[in-house]
Design an enzyme around this catalytic site. Structure first.
Site, PDB file in Angstrom:
ATOM      1  N   THR A 172      37.670  97.997  54.298  1.00  0.00           N
ATOM      2  CA  THR A 172      36.387  97.545  54.240  1.00  0.00           C
ATOM      3  C   THR A 172      36.271  96.253  54.605  1.00  0.00           C
ATOM      4  OG1 THR A 172      36.369  97.231  51.742  1.00  0.00           O
ATOM      5  CG2 THR A 172      35.996  99.566  52.713  1.00  0.00           C
ATOM      6  N   VAL A 173      35.103  95.716  54.815  1.00  0.00           N
ATOM      7  CA  VAL A 173      34.905  94.345  54.665  1.00  0.00           C
ATOM      8  C   VAL A 173      33.425  94.373  53.853  1.00  0.00           C
ATOM      9  CG1 VAL A 173      35.343  93.686  56.699  1.00  0.00           C
ATOM     10  CG2 VAL A 173      33.300  94.503  56.694  1.00  0.00           C
ATOM     11  N   TRP A 195      38.090  97.800  61.281  1.00  0.00           N
ATOM     12  CA  TRP A 195      37.186  96.611  61.959  1.00  0.00           C
ATOM     13  C   TRP A 195      38.354  96.007  62.755  1.00  0.00           C
ATOM     14  CZ3 TRP A 195      31.903  96.006  61.329  1.00  0.00           C
ATOM     15  CH2 TRP A 195      31.453  96.726  60.414  1.00  0.00           C
ATOM     16  N   CYS A 199      27.321  94.492  58.630  1.00  0.00           N
ATOM     17  CA  CYS A 199      27.675  95.301  57.447  1.00  0.00           C
ATOM     18  C   CYS A 199      26.673  94.417  56.085  1.00  0.00           C
ATOM     19  CB  CYS A 199      29.042  95.177  56.798  1.00  0.00           C
ATOM     20  SG  CYS A 199      29.510  95.846  55.234  1.00  0.00           S
ATOM     21  N   TYR A 258      21.756 105.134  52.321  1.00  0.00           N
ATOM     22  CA  TYR A 258      22.905 106.033  52.735  1.00  0.00           C
ATOM     23  C   TYR A 258      22.831 107.338  52.381  1.00  0.00           C
ATOM     24  CZ  TYR A 258      24.510 101.599  54.267  1.00  0.00           C
ATOM     25  OH  TYR A 258      24.574 100.388  55.168  1.00  0.00           O
TER      26      TYR A 258
END
EC number: 1.8.-.-
Length: 351
Positions: free
Chosen positions: A125-126, A91, A58, A191
């Site tokens: 999220t991370v 994740w 990521c 993105y």
């Protein structure tokens, strides 16, 4: 605006995103609790209390991995690394023995979010920082997180750690403006191309991205780093997109006017950073490619990963020393990567 926007989880990319009017829109609602020296949000900086959960795949998490290493915070802030792929839930710690993080004792980062809020409604999220006292996420605000590592964790930084944020208010204001443009047009711009829902949305995103890359090519022509002679937070933020550009974004996200290797200034700049301790030694190209090509089945339905590109160029001479300056701003480079935190040497051109 589409009255019924399509919403999809995009755990690697900082939350859910929507396609509104066929344009990619990132959900930027995060847990904004801060860990501060004075503990004003209820979470004081304490050595060994918190765990940074990240993933090498990521780009947003890669920022935090780099800043932690540059500042020498390994003893103060432990790190847990999720694997390169995830399902619709979150994740997972599939790289660890037994599939569990050895400190938090959990199989997926989702568990730490639910300990903070059992009804947590947004993207899992991370990076995220977890309080090991109760196993709950403190924050996943990736932009503020790295700034706080520089300003709030000073008591635990290594001697000689570089100053990643300028002291001068005018320089800081300029850097903030640069980082805003890098985020909106480059970090997020790739993105916007990759997840565009129409030809018109893609075409507009493509122009914005390469206009910004041309601007960066010009800005970096006569200065070694984005803010001058030394590395700053701005360089960290740009690097994590550039290092993924040819490996993923050029093909997978259709950012294909040219490769990074075909932009001479940016390519030399990116190699300069990659070859500095703390940058390239955090990059795992195999995990990066596996994440994007396997997880994004809406873009790559077969899950097939391309064999290329040739990545050996990352270790070739860049010639940027001729611009002068000291990357560490009078400080020192970080030492060797800690045992257990090294990137698999087969996954990077670094030797």
């Amino acid at each position: 605006m589409n009255a019924n926007p399509t919403e999809r989880p995009e755990h690697a990319q900082g939350g859910t995103y929507t396609v509104e009017g066929q344009e990619y829109v990132r959900d930027q609602r995060y847990i904004t609790t801060r860990i501060t020296a004075d503990g004003s949000d209820g979470y004081p900086v304490e050595e060994g209390r918190y765990r940074l959960v990240a993933a090498r795949a990521c780009p947003w998490a890669n920022r935090a991995i780099i800043v932690r290493r540059l500042l020498g915070l390994e003893d103060a802030l432990s790190i847990g690394l999720a694997g390169p792929t995830h399902d619709e839930r979150s994740w997972t710690f599939d790289l660890d023995p037994g599939g569990k993080d050895p400190v938090l004792g959990i199989e997926r980062i989702q568990e730490a979010y639910f300990r903070r809020d059992p009804d947590y409604p947004r993207g899992i999220t991370v990076p995220a920082i977890v309080d090991t006292h109760d196993g709950a996420v403190v924050t996943n605000d990736f932009a503020q997180m790295t700034l706080d590592l520089s300003t709030q964790w000073t008591a635990h930084q290594r001697p000689g750690a570089p100053r990643l944020l300028p002291d001068d208010p005018d320089q800081r204001a300029e850097m903030d403006a640069v980082m805003r443009r890098v985020f909106t047009e480059v970090n997020n711009g790739v993105y916007r191309c990759g997840f565009a829902g129409s030809q018109e949305a893609y075409d507009a995103a493509y122009v914005r991205l390469f206009d910004a890359l041309d601007w960066l090519e010009e800005r970096l022509a006569d200065r070694r780093f984005l803010m001058g002679p030394a590395v700053t937070e701005a360089d960290v933020r740009l690097f994590t997109t550039l290092v993924r550009f040819d490996a993923v974004y050029h093909g997978h996200f259709k950012c294909n006017r040219n490769k990074l290797t075909e932009m001479p200034v940016l390519w030399a700049y990116a190699r300069d950073l990659f070859q500095l301790p703390g940058f390239g030694d955090t990059v795992d190209f195999a995990q990066i490619k596996e994440h994007y090509y396997v997880v994004h089945r809406d873009i790559n339905p077969t899950g097939i990963m391309p064999a290329g590109p040739d990545l050996s160029g990352w270790t070739t001479p860049h010639g940027r020393e001729s611009l002068g300056g000291d990357p560490w701003g009078g400080g020192t480079p970080p030492g060797p990567v800690r045992d257990g935190e090294q990137v698999d040497p087969d996954h990077t051109p670094l030797r």
